[in-house]
Design a protein around this motif. Structure first.
Motif, short mmCIF file in Angstrom:
data_model
loop_
_atom_site.label_atom_id
_atom_site.label_comp_id
_atom_site.label_asym_id
_atom_site.label_seq_id
_atom_site.Cartn_x
_atom_site.Cartn_y
_atom_site.Cartn_z
N GLU A 1 -0.65 5.71 2.79
CA GLU A 1 0.20 6.86 3.14
C GLU A 1 0.84 7.49 1.92
OE1 GLU A 1 1.97 6.07 7.60
OE2 GLU A 1 2.85 4.95 5.93
N ASP A 2 0.98 6.71 0.83
CA ASP A 2 1.67 7.22 -0.36
C ASP A 2 0.88 8.31 -1.08
OD1 ASP A 2 -0.26 5.28 -0.90
OD2 ASP A 2 0.62 4.83 -2.86
N HIS A 3 -0.46 8.33 -0.89
CA HIS A 3 -1.23 9.38 -1.59
C HIS A 3 -2.17 10.17 -0.66
CE1 HIS A 3 -3.74 5.74 -1.78
NE2 HIS A 3 -4.78 6.55 -1.80
N HIS A 4 -2.47 9.61 0.53
CA HIS A 4 -3.22 10.39 1.54
C HIS A 4 -2.19 11.18 2.35
CE1 HIS A 4 -7.31 8.62 1.10
NE2 HIS A 4 -6.62 7.58 0.63
N LEU A 5 -1.72 12.25 1.79
CA LEU A 5 -0.59 12.99 2.35
C LEU A 5 -1.05 14.13 3.24
CD1 LEU A 5 1.53 13.22 -0.91
CD2 LEU A 5 1.75 11.53 0.90
N ILE A 6 -0.23 14.40 4.28
CA ILE A 6 -0.51 15.57 5.11
C ILE A 6 -0.09 16.82 4.35
CG2 ILE A 6 -0.29 14.25 7.24
CD1 ILE A 6 2.46 15.44 7.62
N SER B 1 -5.83 3.59 -7.70
CA SER B 1 -5.37 2.32 -7.13
C SER B 1 -5.40 2.30 -5.60
CB SER B 1 -3.95 2.02 -7.61
OG SER B 1 -3.07 3.06 -7.20
N CYS B 2 -6.21 3.14 -5.00
CA CYS B 2 -6.29 3.20 -3.53
C CYS B 2 -6.81 1.86 -2.99
CB CYS B 2 -7.22 4.33 -3.09
SG CYS B 2 -7.35 4.48 -1.30
N PRO B 3 -6.08 1.21 -2.10
CA PRO B 3 -6.47 -0.11 -1.60
C PRO B 3 -7.53 -0.06 -0.50
CG PRO B 3 -4.42 0.54 -0.59
CD PRO B 3 -4.79 1.66 -1.52
N LEU B 4 -7.92 1.12 -0.07
CA LEU B 4 -8.88 1.23 1.03
C LEU B 4 -10.30 0.99 0.52
CD1 LEU B 4 -7.31 4.37 2.73
CD2 LEU B 4 -7.03 1.97 3.38
N GLU C 1 -17.77 4.45 -2.57
CA GLU C 1 -18.38 5.30 -1.54
C GLU C 1 -17.36 6.20 -0.86
OE1 GLU C 1 -20.84 3.17 1.25
OE2 GLU C 1 -21.60 1.84 -0.29
N ILE C 2 -16.13 5.70 -0.72
CA ILE C 2 -15.08 6.54 -0.13
C ILE C 2 -14.77 7.71 -1.05
CG2 ILE C 2 -12.65 6.60 0.59
CD1 ILE C 2 -12.94 3.69 1.45
N GLN C 3 -14.80 7.45 -2.36
CA GLN C 3 -14.56 8.47 -3.39
C GLN C 3 -13.17 9.08 -3.30
OE1 GLN C 3 -18.34 10.71 -2.58
NE2 GLN C 3 -18.67 10.44 -4.76
N CYS C 4 -12.19 8.21 -3.14
CA CYS C 4 -10.79 8.67 -3.20
C CYS C 4 -10.42 8.83 -4.67
CB CYS C 4 -9.88 7.67 -2.53
SG CYS C 4 -8.13 8.09 -2.66
N PRO C 5 -9.88 9.97 -5.08
CA PRO C 5 -9.55 10.19 -6.49
C PRO C 5 -8.37 9.35 -6.99
CG PRO C 5 -8.82 12.05 -5.16
CD PRO C 5 -9.62 11.17 -4.25
#
Length: 583
Positions: free
Chosen positions: A275-280, A313-316, A306-310
């Motif tokens: 939630e800290d970086h996947h913001l609405i 440190s994304c834990p997903l 594969e998710i390719q989150c920029p």
């Protein structure tokens, strides 16, 4: 007893085979789906392999003696030897599940292979194996064992096939004395153990299928439970408020690490890890989601790459992204995230796919409902904007006559006519108005009518003025009063009308009651429910009121008519004193 134990050991191989096959989706599909040429070839290969392995792992018998198990696999058999085996289990199951063609083909392959192994029963066992393929396939088709999954019938067919093999050995194998000695030794163990093997195969497959069906039932129940909880929110369309609530429900029910919902342009909701970086209020970051929105297909990722989150440190670490569609157009996406790749199980994938379809249906229904409401609004506004031409011209004639005799009364009446028209226009533009405005509309109408027909009828208002600010649909009360005037006293010189507005529990009650001519029961049953063609009128006004209040309030609204011929008519409308679903 010794042979029984050895045969039971061989049946164990069948159990292992059945267990492994039951876990193989491809095998299960080919076993129970409509079988074409490709499926039949697959079944022939699988069951022929099982039969060949069963022949190789048979138990050697020589001169009525069971040989010590100095080796597990027998590639050749001496002329004086025979083997006790579970080969017919594979043939029987092939015929039962694959039908005559598969049973015969497996029987031929297994029979020829048995002949090549040798032994004095080689020809007899080979012929009986081929016969078993014909018998099991034919009887299975006749008794529809695959469709009914009757293990009892399957066991009986297996016993028949094995019994026929014993008879063929007695008839074909030479010398007869040796064949008789062999059959007396192996008949009961082979018949019973092969029947037991068929039973176990069926039970293992059936147990797994039942387990799979229970899992699917639980998934369906869970999916519908989630759909039931989210339908009211998705009916509002894809917006931040509804999507936030839906995401929270999904995360709680499915127990994933994070849930996100997007439209075509950006993130509407993200609940859980990240939630800290996947913001609405932000544009879509992950390339995986962009691909789903472009291609309209379900995509999975089992790594951060594969998710390719920029966000570095994304834990997903895993995700399944599903398109949300309305009328074959991708309007958004549903994303389930996991911090561990092995958490993305097949069960969660299937459940997510089901939810994607359900949510798409809900959104499509919401869009259709919105379009239907817009159309209904247009129809209602067109009806509301209509003014009876006779009323309009009669009013002008009345005012024209008064100008000569009572100018002040004419001016007052013209103001009332102006109020009436203003209320008509306001009702045509708005779906809800204050109750006080509707009362003013009624009073303006009555002022004009009572000037035209003085002393013909009396109207008494009984009002709870604390309810005047309550919002109600326009043209709810005025048409009831108009109906009473035009129809209740059509053939009478005088009468009385009561107009009541009151609170009953949590309901607003609007009531008109007259002592007019009343109606027959047949008329009362039809009024409001549909438009009628009769000398008295069409009932359009009452039908319009009935349709509007049920569109706006649903089952919480009530529209009730009671009437007695030559006594009078009472019409009661009940509306909930709370926010409507149109607001």
């Amino acid at each position: 007893m010794e042979l029984f134990l050895f045969m039971l050991e061989r049946v164990g191989l069948i159990i292992v085979f059945a267990f492994l096959m039951s876990r193989w989706r491809l095998f299960r599909e080919k076993l129970f789906q409509e079988q074409g040429t490709k499926e039949k070839i697959w079944l022939i290969i699988i069951f022929s392999s099982l039969c060949i392995i069963s022949s190789y792992t048979g138990i050697k018998i020589e001169s009525g003696t069971i040989h010590p198990l100095n080796q597990m696999i027998h590639s050749t058999i001496n002329a004086e030897e025979a083997i006790a085996n579970t080969r017919l289990i594979g043939v029987a199951i092939a015929g039962i599940f694959g039908g005559p063609l598969v049973g015969v083909c497996v029987g031929i392959i297994a029979g020829i292979h048995r002949i090549t192994l040798g032994g004095f029963t080689a020809i007899a066992c080979g012929v009986s194996t081929i016969l078993a393929g014909f018998i099991t396939g034919g009887l299975s088709k006749r008794f529809k064992i695959r469709q009914t999954f009757s293990y009892k019938k399957a066991v009986i067919i297996g016993i028949c096939a094995e019994t026929i093999q014993m008879l063929v050995i007695l008839v074909v194998a030479k010398p007869f004395e040796q064949a008789l000695q062999l059959v007396s030794l192996i008949a009961m163990p082979m018949i019973l153990m092969n029947a037991f093997g068929i039973f176990l195969f069926f039970m293992i497959i059936k147990t797994f299928i039942d387990e799979e069906e229970r899992t699917k039932a639980l998934q369906t129940h869970q999916a519908f439970s989630i759909a039931q909880q989210t339908i009211e929110h998705f009916r509002k369309g894809l917006n931040e408020e509804s999507c936030q609530t839906v995401a929270e429900i999904i995360k709680r029910e499915i127990k994933v690490d994070a849930v996100a919902i997007t439209d075509k342009n950006g993130v509407l909701a993200h609940v859980g890890v990240g939630e800290d970086h996947h913001l609405i209020h932000r544009e879509i970051m992950t390339a995986l989601t962009k691909r789903v929105l472009e291609e309209g297909k379900i995509l999975m990722a089992t790594s951060q790459k594969e998710i390719q989150c920029p966000h570095a440190s994304c834990p997903l670490s895993a995700a399944i992204v599903l398109p949300l569609k309305v009328q074959h157009r991708t309007v958004g996406s549903l994303k389930l995230y996991f911090t561990k790749a092995d958490s993305l199980t097949g069960v969660k994938k299937e459940l997510a796919e089901g939810l994607s379809r359900l949510f798409s249906s809900q959104l499509e229904y919401a869009e259709i409902e919105q379009q239907r409401k817009l159309l209904k609004d247009a129809e209602i506004k067109a009806l509301q904007a209509q003014v009876h031409p006779h009323f309009f011209f009669n009013s002008l004639n009345t005012i024209s006559s008064l100008i000569r005799t009572d100018a002040d009364e004419a001016r007052a009446l013209l103001i009332k006519l102006s109020t009436f028209f203003r209320s008509n226009l306001q009702g045509a533009r708005q779906m809800l108005i204050p109750l006080k405005n509707e009362i003013d509309h009624v009073e303006a109408y009555l002022s004009i009518e009572q000037t035209r027909f003085p002393n013909r009828y009396e109207v008494e208002f009984i009002m709870d003025e604390t309810l005047f600010d309550v919002q109600i649909p326009p043209f709810t009360l005025q048409p009831l009063v108009e109906n009473a005037i035009y129809h209740a006293f059509k053939n009478r010189n005088e009468g009385k009308i009561y107009v009541k507005v009151q609170r009953v529990n949590d309901k607003l009650v609007l009531l008109t009651e007259d002592n007019g001519c009343g109606m027959r029961k047949e008329q009362v049953k039809q009024l409001g429910k549909r438009i009628m063609q009769s000398e008295q009128g069409t009932g359009t006004a009452l039908w319009n009121i009935y349709q509007r209040i049920h569109e706006i309030y649903g089952s919480e609204a009530d529209f009730h008519i009671t009437s007695t011929l030559d006594v009078g008519t009472k019409i009661m409308i009940q509306l909930p004193l709370k926010a409507t679903r149109w607001e």
